[in-house]
Design an enzyme around this catalytic site. Sequence first.
Site, PDB file in Angstrom:
ATOM      1  N   ASP A  30      -7.404 -12.828  64.862  1.00  0.00           N
ATOM      2  CA  ASP A  30      -6.405 -13.034  63.664  1.00  0.00           C
ATOM      3  C   ASP A  30      -6.096 -14.357  63.725  1.00  0.00           C
ATOM      4  OD1 ASP A  30      -3.568 -13.549  62.755  1.00  0.00           O
ATOM      5  OD2 ASP A  30      -3.475 -11.414  62.858  1.00  0.00           O
ATOM      6  N   ASN A  86       0.676  -2.115  60.346  1.00  0.00           N
ATOM      7  CA  ASN A  86       1.834  -2.516  59.327  1.00  0.00           C
ATOM      8  C   ASN A  86       1.308  -1.682  58.027  1.00  0.00           C
ATOM      9  OD1 ASN A  86       3.159  -3.954  61.270  1.00  0.00           O
ATOM     10  ND2 ASN A  86       1.770  -5.659  60.669  1.00  0.00           N
ATOM     11  N   GLN A  93       3.478  -5.427  56.054  1.00  0.00           N
ATOM     12  CA  GLN A  93       2.138  -5.372  55.831  1.00  0.00           C
ATOM     13  C   GLN A  93       1.866  -6.823  54.705  1.00  0.00           C
ATOM     14  OE1 GLN A  93       0.245  -2.101  53.870  1.00  0.00           O
ATOM     15  NE2 GLN A  93      -1.743  -2.888  54.023  1.00  0.00           N
ATOM     16  N   HIS A  99      -5.496  -2.557  58.054  1.00  0.00           N
ATOM     17  CA  HIS A  99      -5.912  -3.285  59.220  1.00  0.00           C
ATOM     18  C   HIS A  99      -5.136  -2.994  60.577  1.00  0.00           C
ATOM     19  CE1 HIS A  99      -3.057  -5.900  57.342  1.00  0.00           C
ATOM     20  NE2 HIS A  99      -2.681  -6.449  58.638  1.00  0.00           N
ATOM     21  N   HIS A 101      -3.961  -4.046  64.362  1.00  0.00           N
ATOM     22  CA  HIS A 101      -3.954  -5.151  65.110  1.00  0.00           C
ATOM     23  C   HIS A 101      -3.944  -4.835  66.670  1.00  0.00           C
ATOM     24  CE1 HIS A 101      -1.867  -7.893  62.170  1.00  0.00           C
ATOM     25  NE2 HIS A 101      -1.449  -6.658  61.803  1.00  0.00           N
TER      26      HIS A 101
END
Length: 113
Positions: A30, A86, A93, A99, A101
């Site tokens: 990230d 999210n 989001q 996606h 995490h």
Amino acid sequence: MSDCIFCSLANGVIPTDMVYEDDRIACFRDADPQAPVHVLMVPKEHIASLDDLEDKHQDLMGYMMLKIREIAASEGLENGYRVVINTGEDGQQTVKHLHIHILGKRKMIWPPG
């Protein structure tokens, strides 16, 4: 989707710090990490969010869930980790591409703060 940042990252159009990649998913660090280890796992197929999943995505999602433990192990997260998806505006989001995490290497408190 040509204007999706995660599609561009996952498919090598934009360089990124790739942790793992195969024909179905990409995992990269990230850009704004919230923990010492913060990896994003994205499907290479553009799916906007959990709310956009269809029956045809069942195998892909199972594959991603099982791949998480491998990514966590390769990142040295032997003492545990957090997995977050999210969804939508209220779910925070920020990129409209599904996606996951994968966060770790620190004590994960709840609520975050």
